[in-house]
Every structure is written in C-alpha cells, then in structure tokens.
Design a protein around this motif. Structure first.
Motif, PDB file in Angstrom:
ATOM      1  N   LEU A   1       0.893  -1.161   0.000  1.00 18.67           N
ATOM      2  CA  LEU A   1       0.000   0.000   0.000  1.00 18.67           C
ATOM      3  C   LEU A   1       0.928   1.207   0.000  1.00 18.67           C
ATOM      4  CD1 LEU A   1      -2.530  -1.346   2.631  1.00 18.67           C
ATOM      5  CD2 LEU A   1      -2.843  -1.239   0.151  1.00 18.67           C
ATOM      6  N   LEU A   2       0.996   1.908  -1.113  1.00 14.88           N
ATOM      7  CA  LEU A   2       2.087   2.827  -1.394  1.00 14.88           C
ATOM      8  C   LEU A   2       1.642   4.264  -1.626  1.00 14.88           C
ATOM      9  CD1 LEU A   2       5.168   3.003  -2.191  1.00 14.88           C
ATOM     10  CD2 LEU A   2       4.420   2.522  -4.531  1.00 14.88           C
ATOM     11  N   ASP A   3       2.197   5.169  -0.822  1.00 18.01           N
ATOM     12  CA  ASP A   3       2.014   6.602  -1.045  1.00 18.01           C
ATOM     13  C   ASP A   3       2.930   7.006  -2.202  1.00 18.01           C
ATOM     14  OD1 ASP A   3       1.166   9.248  -0.603  1.00 18.01           O
ATOM     15  OD2 ASP A   3       2.723   9.611   0.895  1.00 18.01           O
ATOM     16  N   ILE A   4       2.649   8.127  -2.828  1.00 23.15           N
ATOM     17  CA  ILE A   4       3.499   8.612  -3.918  1.00 23.15           C
ATOM     18  C   ILE A   4       4.461   9.694  -3.428  1.00 23.15           C
ATOM     19  CG2 ILE A   4       3.540   9.846  -6.127  1.00 23.15           C
ATOM     20  CD1 ILE A   4       2.647   6.943  -6.423  1.00 23.15           C
TER      21      ILE A   4
ATOM     22  N   VAL B   1      -1.675   1.936  -4.941  1.00 21.13           N
ATOM     23  CA  VAL B   1      -1.272   3.291  -4.592  1.00 21.13           C
ATOM     24  C   VAL B   1      -2.357   3.919  -3.725  1.00 21.13           C
ATOM     25  CG1 VAL B   1      -0.809   5.605  -5.520  1.00 21.13           C
ATOM     26  CG2 VAL B   1       0.100   3.578  -6.688  1.00 21.13           C
ATOM     27  N   LEU B   2      -1.935   4.541  -2.622  1.00 22.63           N
ATOM     28  CA  LEU B   2      -2.827   5.325  -1.757  1.00 22.63           C
ATOM     29  C   LEU B   2      -2.260   6.739  -1.772  1.00 22.63           C
ATOM     30  CD1 LEU B   2      -3.036   2.982   1.395  1.00 22.63           C
ATOM     31  CD2 LEU B   2      -4.486   2.952  -0.634  1.00 22.63           C
TER      32      LEU B   2
ATOM     33  N   ILE C   1      -5.998   4.222  -5.135  1.00 21.88           N
ATOM     34  CA  ILE C   1      -7.046   4.735  -4.247  1.00 21.88           C
ATOM     35  C   ILE C   1      -6.630   6.143  -3.824  1.00 21.88           C
ATOM     36  CG2 ILE C   1      -8.218   4.471  -2.025  1.00 21.88           C
ATOM     37  CD1 ILE C   1      -7.704   1.448  -2.231  1.00 21.88           C
ATOM     38  N   THR C   2      -7.534   7.104  -4.025  1.00 25.04           N
ATOM     39  CA  THR C   2      -7.205   8.470  -3.633  1.00 25.04           C
ATOM     40  C   THR C   2      -7.561   8.696  -2.161  1.00 25.04           C
ATOM     41  OG1 THR C   2      -9.336   9.244  -4.477  1.00 25.04           O
ATOM     42  CG2 THR C   2      -7.459   9.434  -5.949  1.00 25.04           C
TER      43      THR C   2
ATOM     44  N   LEU D   1     -10.727   0.393   0.676  1.00 26.43           N
ATOM     45  CA  LEU D   1      -9.418  -0.202   0.929  1.00 26.43           C
ATOM     46  C   LEU D   1      -9.528  -1.712   1.130  1.00 26.43           C
ATOM     47  CD1 LEU D   1      -6.340   0.087   1.545  1.00 26.43           C
ATOM     48  CD2 LEU D   1      -7.001   0.295   3.944  1.00 26.43           C
ATOM     49  N   LEU D   2     -10.422  -2.136   1.992  1.00 32.83           N
ATOM     50  CA  LEU D   2     -10.549  -3.565   2.309  1.00 32.83           C
ATOM     51  C   LEU D   2     -10.986  -4.382   1.098  1.00 32.83           C
ATOM     52  CD1 LEU D   2     -12.117  -3.365   5.869  1.00 32.83           C
ATOM     53  CD2 LEU D   2      -9.741  -3.871   5.279  1.00 32.83           C
ATOM     54  N   ASN D   3     -11.932  -3.856   0.348  1.00 36.96           N
ATOM     55  CA  ASN D   3     -12.388  -4.586  -0.840  1.00 36.96           C
ATOM     56  C   ASN D   3     -11.307  -4.658  -1.915  1.00 36.96           C
ATOM     57  OD1 ASN D   3     -15.130  -5.559  -0.344  1.00 36.96           O
ATOM     58  ND2 ASN D   3     -15.603  -3.402  -0.041  1.00 36.96           N
ATOM     59  N   THR D   4     -10.507  -3.607  -2.027  1.00 37.07           N
ATOM     60  CA  THR D   4      -9.420  -3.599  -3.010  1.00 37.07           C
ATOM     61  C   THR D   4      -8.324  -4.586  -2.610  1.00 37.07           C
ATOM     62  OG1 THR D   4      -9.917  -1.297  -3.561  1.00 37.07           O
ATOM     63  CG2 THR D   4      -7.761  -2.129  -4.237  1.00 37.07           C
ATOM     64  N   VAL D   5      -7.966  -4.600  -1.326  1.00 37.87           N
ATOM     65  CA  VAL D   5      -6.969  -5.562  -0.832  1.00 37.87           C
ATOM     66  C   VAL D   5      -7.476  -6.988  -1.042  1.00 37.87           C
ATOM     67  CG1 VAL D   5      -5.851  -6.464   1.256  1.00 37.87           C
ATOM     68  CG2 VAL D   5      -5.857  -3.996   0.813  1.00 37.87           C
TER      69      VAL D   5
END
Length: 136
Positions: free
Chosen positions: A58-61, A88-89, A110-111, A119-123
């Motif tokens: 789960l990665l910030d830019i 990407v978060l 995910i913005t 988040l949970l559904n994407t993971v």
C-alpha cells in the motif's frame, strides 16, 4: 466488523512518510490479522523487499528519498517481484498521476482520504481473498 479472520500468511507493507496515515491504514486492516509492516519512505520499502518479499504494498506517492513512482519502477524491474500487488494510496488525483502509476505497473489506485470499505475490498480483490463485503 464481524469476528476476526486470520490472513497472517499475507505480508503487507504500508509505505507512507506520514506516521498517522500508516497507523490509520493498519487499523483499517486490523480485523484480518494480516502480517503488516510499516515503512516511512521508498528506500525503506525496497530494503523490506530484500528482507522478505511482501504479497502486497500500500504505497504513497509523495515521499522523501524515493517517491512511490520510483518504488513502482524498481519493483517492476525485478522479475522476482512481478507477482507483488501494488496499490497506490495517494492524495494525488490527477488523471496524469493515476495513468503514470498504472503505466509504471501499479495494480490499483485509491485516492486519499481513504475509505475503509474501498481499501478492504481492493486488498481482498488483489489477494484473491474469499471475503464478500469485508467491512460488514
């Protein structure tokens, strides 16, 4: 949420330079007992890859030392890590930034601010977990 589920076999890295963001994301994942590790920048994230390859990042830019775009590029350049999922978060939400992340090899975007259900559904989707409506 309903009773805890154990997905400790899945190693997840949360990479964000803001400690509060890392804590919030880890709390959102809390009921599923993932094997979660936090990194405060891209360089630390890359060290973790060599230590023990994660299943999902789960990665910030926007981070110092090595930004999220550079992390995606470095991960995708290594054939041994091709199966690692990168979500990407980020507060970045321009089409240009989102397209750049996908073009470099991100699996999802995910913005911020992060909505727990999203988040949970994407993971769950990217780890192929048998979870329907994970936040119920």
């Amino acid at each position: 949420m309903h009773s805890s589920q154990d997905f400790s076999q899945f190693r997840i890295l949360i990479v964000d330079d803001v400690p509060l963001n890392r804590v919030l994301v880890e709390k959102m994942l809390g009921n599923f007992n993932f094997n979660v590790h936090q990194c405060e920048n891209g360089l630390e994230c890359m060290k973790e890859f060599y230590y023990q390859k994660p299943d999902l990042v789960l990665l910030d830019i926007l981070m110092p030392l090595m930004d999220g775009f550079e992390v995606i590029e470095a991960v995708r350049e290594n054939p041994a890590w091709k199966d690692v999922k990168i979500i990407v978060l980020s507060a970045l939400n321009s089409n240009e930034d989102i397209v750049k992340a996908y073009n470099l090899g991100a699996d999802d975007f995910i913005t911020k601010p992060i909505v727990m259900d999203k988040l949970l559904n994407t993971v769950a989707k990217h780890l192929h977990l048998p979870i329907d409506n994970v936040s119920k």
